[in-house]
Design an enzyme around this catalytic site. Structure first.
Site, PDB file in Angstrom:
ATOM      1  N   CYS A   3       8.149  -6.151  12.436  1.00  0.00           N
ATOM      2  CA  CYS A   3       7.400  -6.752  11.325  1.00  0.00           C
ATOM      3  C   CYS A   3       5.932  -6.772  11.705  1.00  0.00           C
ATOM      4  CB  CYS A   3       7.913  -8.172  11.056  1.00  0.00           C
ATOM      5  SG  CYS A   3       6.872  -9.093   9.923  1.00  0.00           S
ATOM      6  N   CYS A   6       4.444 -10.256  12.112  1.00  0.00           N
ATOM      7  CA  CYS A   6       4.861 -10.913  13.351  1.00  0.00           C
ATOM      8  C   CYS A   6       4.075 -10.335  14.533  1.00  0.00           C
ATOM      9  CB  CYS A   6       6.362 -10.739  13.575  1.00  0.00           C
ATOM     10  SG  CYS A   6       7.365 -11.854  12.552  1.00  0.00           S
ATOM     11  N   ASP A  29      -7.606  -9.206   4.829  1.00  0.00           N
ATOM     12  CA  ASP A  29      -6.771  -8.070   4.433  1.00  0.00           C
ATOM     13  C   ASP A  29      -7.490  -6.776   4.818  1.00  0.00           C
ATOM     14  OD1 ASP A  29      -4.297  -7.720   2.130  1.00  0.00           O
ATOM     15  OD2 ASP A  29      -5.505  -5.959   2.609  1.00  0.00           O
ATOM     16  N   HIS A  45       8.872 -16.264  10.721  1.00  0.00           N
ATOM     17  CA  HIS A  45       9.171 -15.100   9.879  1.00  0.00           C
ATOM     18  C   HIS A  45      10.067 -15.530   8.717  1.00  0.00           C
ATOM     19  CE1 HIS A  45       9.765 -10.859   8.797  1.00  0.00           C
ATOM     20  NE2 HIS A  45      10.969 -11.279   8.423  1.00  0.00           N
ATOM     21  N   ASN A  84       3.291 -11.704  -3.914  1.00  0.00           N
ATOM     22  CA  ASN A  84       4.155 -10.658  -4.447  1.00  0.00           C
ATOM     23  C   ASN A  84       5.517 -10.813  -3.779  1.00  0.00           C
ATOM     24  OD1 ASN A  84       1.994  -9.505  -5.928  1.00  0.00           O
ATOM     25  ND2 ASN A  84       1.291  -8.434  -4.092  1.00  0.00           N
ATOM     26  N   GLY A  90       5.652  -5.598  -6.074  1.00  0.00           N
ATOM     27  CA  GLY A  90       4.658  -4.948  -5.221  1.00  0.00           C
ATOM     28  C   GLY A  90       4.595  -5.475  -3.804  1.00  0.00           C
ATOM     29  N   HIS A  95       7.144 -10.122   5.086  1.00  0.00           N
ATOM     30  CA  HIS A  95       6.875 -11.394   5.777  1.00  0.00           C
ATOM     31  C   HIS A  95       6.026 -12.187   4.789  1.00  0.00           C
ATOM     32  CE1 HIS A  95       5.746 -13.626   9.729  1.00  0.00           C
ATOM     33  NE2 HIS A  95       5.109 -14.269   8.749  1.00  0.00           N
ATOM     34  N   HIS A  97       3.569 -13.947   2.578  1.00  0.00           N
ATOM     35  CA  HIS A  97       2.111 -14.036   2.681  1.00  0.00           C
ATOM     36  C   HIS A  97       1.521 -14.347   1.324  1.00  0.00           C
ATOM     37  CE1 HIS A  97       3.193  -9.820   1.935  1.00  0.00           C
ATOM     38  NE2 HIS A  97       2.094  -9.732   1.202  1.00  0.00           N
ATOM     39  N   HIS A  99      -1.990 -13.971  -0.793  1.00  0.00           N
ATOM     40  CA  HIS A  99      -3.314 -13.351  -0.898  1.00  0.00           C
ATOM     41  C   HIS A  99      -4.272 -14.400  -1.463  1.00  0.00           C
ATOM     42  CE1 HIS A  99      -1.760  -9.067  -0.751  1.00  0.00           C
ATOM     43  NE2 HIS A  99      -0.667  -9.678  -1.168  1.00  0.00           N
TER      44      HIS A  99
HETATM   45  P1  AMP Z   1       1.826  -7.060  -0.385  1.00  0.00           P
HETATM   46  O1  AMP Z   1       1.633  -5.721  -1.036  1.00  0.00           O
HETATM   47  O2  AMP Z   1       1.738  -8.220  -1.304  1.00  0.00           O
HETATM   48  O3  AMP Z   1       3.065  -7.071   0.480  1.00  0.00           O
HETATM   49  O4  AMP Z   1       0.577  -7.246   0.568  1.00  0.00           O
HETATM   50  C1  AMP Z   1       0.495  -6.719   1.845  1.00  0.00           C
HETATM   51  C2  AMP Z   1      -0.946  -6.722   2.226  1.00  0.00           C
HETATM   52  O5  AMP Z   1      -1.043  -6.576   3.632  1.00  0.00           O
HETATM   53  C3  AMP Z   1      -1.763  -5.580   1.601  1.00  0.00           C
HETATM   54  O6  AMP Z   1      -2.825  -6.135   0.829  1.00  0.00           O
HETATM   55  C4  AMP Z   1      -2.268  -4.810   2.821  1.00  0.00           C
HETATM   56  O7  AMP Z   1      -3.572  -4.316   2.651  1.00  0.00           O
HETATM   57  C5  AMP Z   1      -2.205  -5.854   3.912  1.00  0.00           C
HETATM   58  N1  AMP Z   1      -2.063  -5.356   5.275  1.00  0.00           N
HETATM   59  C6  AMP Z   1      -1.141  -4.473   5.731  1.00  0.00           C
HETATM   60  N2  AMP Z   1      -1.303  -4.274   7.047  1.00  0.00           N
HETATM   61  C7  AMP Z   1      -2.343  -5.063   7.428  1.00  0.00           C
HETATM   62  C8  AMP Z   1      -2.993  -5.292   8.682  1.00  0.00           C
HETATM   63  N3  AMP Z   1      -2.620  -4.686   9.812  1.00  0.00           N
HETATM   64  N4  AMP Z   1      -4.026  -6.173   8.708  1.00  0.00           N
HETATM   65  C9  AMP Z   1      -4.417  -6.794   7.576  1.00  0.00           C
HETATM   66  N5  AMP Z   1      -3.842  -6.610   6.378  1.00  0.00           N
HETATM   67  C10 AMP Z   1      -2.815  -5.760   6.306  1.00  0.00           C
HETATM   68 ZN    ZN Z   2       7.423 -11.226  10.362  1.00  0.00          ZN
END
Ligand code: AMP
Ligand code: ZN
Length: 111
Positions: A3, A6, A29, A45, A84, A90, A95, A97, A99
């Protein structure tokens, strides 16, 4: 566990951290959709918002406290918080999160 968030939590992958405590971290992000685009995540997680139960839901209110604290510190003039949940909504990282976006106008209803 494979993950990416994680791995950010345990330091295997670098991130631009905005806030951290024992329960959550917040970081920028990597593909910002707004001038301010921060992800706030639990250290535990939890795969998605669909996995929230009475056993783990306290971290969600804590995440919203952290969001308000970040908004005060950064003097944000309004912000949008998005979660999301699931492929059709989307969700790409499995994990939980949130935004937190600010610095531009956002349309409503969201597409
Ligand atoms: P979601 O599409 O809602 O699952 O959002 C996942 C978000 O994680 C996206 O906006 C990606 O740009 C962001 N993301 C993915 N990998 C990383 C990373 N290594 N560091 C920061 N953001 C990330
Ligand atoms: Zn995780």
């Amino acid at each position: 566990m494979d993950c990416i968030f994680c791995k950010i939590i345990n330091g295997e992958i670098p991130a631009s951290k905005v806030y951290e405590d024992d329960k959550v971290i917040a970081f920028n992000d990597i593909e910002p959709q707004a001038p301010v685009h921060i992800l706030i995540i639990p250290k535990e997680h939890i795969a998605s918002a669909a996995e929230i139960t009475d056993k783990n839901s306290a971290v969600v209110s804590h995440i919203f406290e952290v969001a308000a604290k970040i908004a005060r510190e950064k003097q944000l003039d309004g912000f949008r918080i998005v979660n999301n949940c699931g492929d059709s909504a989307g969700q790409t990282v499995k994990h939980l999160h949130f935004h937190m976006m600010s610095g531009r106008d956002f349309g409503w209803p969201a597409g």
